[in-house]
Write an enzyme that holds these catalytic residues in place. Sequence first.
Site, PDB file in Angstrom:
ATOM      1  N   GLU A  95       9.980   1.934  10.612  1.00  0.00           N
ATOM      2  CA  GLU A  95      11.032   2.893  10.245  1.00  0.00           C
ATOM      3  C   GLU A  95      10.377   4.261  10.235  1.00  0.00           C
ATOM      4  OE1 GLU A  95      14.050   2.236  10.042  1.00  0.00           O
ATOM      5  OE2 GLU A  95      14.281   0.141   9.457  1.00  0.00           O
TER       6      GLU A  95
ATOM      7  N   LYS B   5       0.863  -1.194   0.000  1.00  0.00           N
ATOM      8  CA  LYS B   5       0.000   0.000   0.000  1.00  0.00           C
ATOM      9  C   LYS B   5       0.891   1.233   0.000  1.00  0.00           C
ATOM     10  CE  LYS B   5      -1.559   2.929   2.445  1.00  0.00           C
ATOM     11  NZ  LYS B   5      -1.407   4.279   1.842  1.00  0.00           N
TER      12      LYS B   5
ATOM     13  N   CYS C 149      14.519  10.381   5.384  1.00  0.00           N
ATOM     14  CA  CYS C 149      14.388  10.127   6.829  1.00  0.00           C
ATOM     15  C   CYS C 149      15.708  10.368   7.533  1.00  0.00           C
ATOM     16  CB  CYS C 149      13.906   8.705   7.053  1.00  0.00           C
ATOM     17  SG  CYS C 149      14.954   7.483   6.253  1.00  0.00           S
TER      18      CYS C 149
ATOM     19  N   GLU D 246      11.234  17.682  13.146  1.00  0.00           N
ATOM     20  CA  GLU D 246      11.745  17.189  11.867  1.00  0.00           C
ATOM     21  C   GLU D 246      11.188  18.081  10.752  1.00  0.00           C
ATOM     22  OE1 GLU D 246      10.110  13.476  10.380  1.00  0.00           O
ATOM     23  OE2 GLU D 246      11.995  13.039   9.369  1.00  0.00           O
TER      24      GLU D 246
HETATM   25  P1  NAD Z   1       2.975   9.255   6.854  1.00  0.00           P
HETATM   26  O1  NAD Z   1       3.161   8.642   8.206  1.00  0.00           O
HETATM   27  O2  NAD Z   1       2.043  10.388   6.724  1.00  0.00           O
HETATM   28  O3  NAD Z   1       2.466   8.157   5.817  1.00  0.00           O
HETATM   29  C1  NAD Z   1       3.172   6.953   5.603  1.00  0.00           C
HETATM   30  C2  NAD Z   1       2.216   5.913   5.048  1.00  0.00           C
HETATM   31  O4  NAD Z   1       1.265   5.571   6.066  1.00  0.00           O
HETATM   32  C3  NAD Z   1       1.399   6.353   3.835  1.00  0.00           C
HETATM   33  O5  NAD Z   1       1.299   5.274   2.929  1.00  0.00           O
HETATM   34  C4  NAD Z   1       0.057   6.661   4.440  1.00  0.00           C
HETATM   35  O6  NAD Z   1      -1.011   6.546   3.525  1.00  0.00           O
HETATM   36  C5  NAD Z   1      -0.045   5.586   5.511  1.00  0.00           C
HETATM   37  N1  NAD Z   1      -1.003   5.855   6.597  1.00  0.00           N
HETATM   38  C6  NAD Z   1      -1.571   7.021   6.949  1.00  0.00           C
HETATM   39  N2  NAD Z   1      -2.365   6.834   8.032  1.00  0.00           N
HETATM   40  C7  NAD Z   1      -2.276   5.526   8.354  1.00  0.00           C
HETATM   41  C8  NAD Z   1      -2.847   4.728   9.402  1.00  0.00           C
HETATM   42  N3  NAD Z   1      -3.671   5.234  10.314  1.00  0.00           N
HETATM   43  N4  NAD Z   1      -2.521   3.429   9.442  1.00  0.00           N
HETATM   44  C9  NAD Z   1      -1.673   2.894   8.550  1.00  0.00           C
HETATM   45  N5  NAD Z   1      -1.104   3.593   7.550  1.00  0.00           N
HETATM   46  C10 NAD Z   1      -1.401   4.907   7.460  1.00  0.00           C
HETATM   47  O7  NAD Z   1       4.446   9.625   6.364  1.00  0.00           O
HETATM   48  P2  NAD Z   1       4.857  10.427   5.049  1.00  0.00           P
HETATM   49  O8  NAD Z   1       4.445  11.853   5.250  1.00  0.00           O
HETATM   50  O9  NAD Z   1       4.393   9.694   3.855  1.00  0.00           O
HETATM   51  O10 NAD Z   1       6.450  10.313   5.095  1.00  0.00           O
HETATM   52  C11 NAD Z   1       7.261  11.188   5.801  1.00  0.00           C
HETATM   53  C12 NAD Z   1       7.736  10.589   7.100  1.00  0.00           C
HETATM   54  O11 NAD Z   1       8.312   9.299   6.864  1.00  0.00           O
HETATM   55  C13 NAD Z   1       8.840  11.397   7.754  1.00  0.00           C
HETATM   56  O12 NAD Z   1       8.602  11.505   9.135  1.00  0.00           O
HETATM   57  C14 NAD Z   1      10.094  10.575   7.499  1.00  0.00           C
HETATM   58  O13 NAD Z   1      11.136  10.784   8.420  1.00  0.00           O
HETATM   59  C15 NAD Z   1       9.541   9.195   7.568  1.00  0.00           C
HETATM   60  N6  NAD Z   1      10.447   8.258   6.874  1.00  0.00           N
HETATM   61  C16 NAD Z   1      11.190   7.377   7.620  1.00  0.00           C
HETATM   62  C17 NAD Z   1      12.091   6.514   6.995  1.00  0.00           C
HETATM   63  C18 NAD Z   1      12.929   5.540   7.785  1.00  0.00           C
HETATM   64  O14 NAD Z   1      13.516   4.631   7.200  1.00  0.00           O
HETATM   65  N7  NAD Z   1      13.033   5.675   9.097  1.00  0.00           N
HETATM   66  C19 NAD Z   1      12.218   6.546   5.606  1.00  0.00           C
HETATM   67  C20 NAD Z   1      11.443   7.454   4.873  1.00  0.00           C
HETATM   68  C21 NAD Z   1      10.550   8.305   5.526  1.00  0.00           C
END
Ligand code: NAD
Length: 473
Positions: A242, A169, A276, A373
Amino acid sequence: MRDHELVIGGDSVPGDDGHFAVIDPASGQAFARCPAGSPAQLDRAVDAARAACGEWQALSHAQRCEALTRVADDIEREADELARLIVREQGKPLALAQSEIAGGVAWTRYAAGQEIPVEWIEETPTQRIELHHRPVGVVASITPWNWPFMIAVWHIMPALRAGNCVVSKPSSLTPLSTIRLVEIIARHVPRGVINVVTGQQGLGSAITGHPGIDKIVFTGSTETGQRVMRASAGNLKRLTLELGGNDAAIVLPETPVAAVAEEIFQAAFLNMGQTCSALKRLYVHESQYREFAEALADIARRQVVGDGLEAGVTFGPVQNADQLALVSELVDDARAQGAEVLCGGERLDRPGFFYPPTIVTGVSDGQRLVDEEQFGPVLPVIAYSDVEDALRRANASSMGLGGSVWGSDEVRAQAVASRLESGVAWVNCHAQIQPNTPFGGCKMSGFGVEFGLQGLLEFTTPQLHYVRTFPTK
Ligand code: NAD
């Protein structure tokens, strides 16, 4: 406008709930339509994955290795089209999108060649004790919008390699390159082994509560990660989380500026800062603070900001309007508190979500730009007077993804780096990753690792074999 389809049980199907628009961040306009899958389609994808587990797990490791190798070959063959799609949906410059595809190929080939070892714990004339690793079952992969293709590869390939079936997803902001990836994988694996469902709302939470899913590998924000963890308790899903990071870098006193400025800039602004493990807070000794900030601002001013598909562009837009608003807000907040913005600092007056690389000085801990962040193209440069204090401030964050220490004395730099409260401690580099080295965060940046043997084993469950010799009389 091109339409895409879900992949469920080996078939490409339209979404039950119609479509939603995918926006090109360089124009702010819709450029494609993505299928809106329904909860019933998620159920079908989970059922298809469950049904395929037997067949997939019955294959030998060599056969699964062969399938993933063919996937890597196809990704390589279709690299140009895939890279252009990533630029359109994500915004990064074409060269960076090409490196995202190359990374996807490298990680796929690495996963293909991985072995799952059996640990021989004891062998005596009367008994043999071995530790094996079985696949977990149905794995759901939930991915963010910053490196949509590569992070999907990181999730899906080791899951498949270990013998699991997958429901992917992607983020609704960048779903298309993941759909294309799944289409490629589906050519080489039995029906149902890989599925993708996309939707604008509710599918992520439907996954977390789904009783047919055994494990979730999630990359995204800490806040969403907490929701995933809470909602996964129903059937005790295995989790790899992550999450967000606010990586600090400490430059030790007397570090030659010219030797490291470019590397520090690239680590902070990789993918327009939307990474990230990008360097997000830079602590520099007060004796060199001004010189470092100016050197970084010079590099920032040399960037060519524009549409990632245009020749010569080195710096693309922010991926979406909300993230752009957050970056603007953090810079404005710092400015209102007396910070100096050396370059950038204003949204560009043109269509799309453009914000130039921005260097901010005169900020400190306790201000939002340092404590939160930013996940975007702005770097706060913070002065310190002694290394112990810098270390204390670096560790004061609730996040613990990565961190780095820079200095010409690597032994001293490593000694300081080893005291960072982070999953990775880099010396004279930052945000370096490779397929064979485990990567993951501590504290509120999550738990579990990706890559390397440890990363592969996250997609397995241990099974102890305790074999006693049959009594002879
Ligand atoms: P997000 O948490 O908004 O969304 C991530 C995913 O979760 C999306 O596919 C979203 O549709 C889904 N989602 C949303 N609500 C959900 C729920 N209630 N249950 C399950 N899934 C749900 O993150 P983003 O804005 O897409 O990405 C940015 C963030 O990701 C930043 O904080 C970044 O640091 C982090 N990130 C971490 C890593 C790592 O390896 N640690 C890598 C890349 C990004």
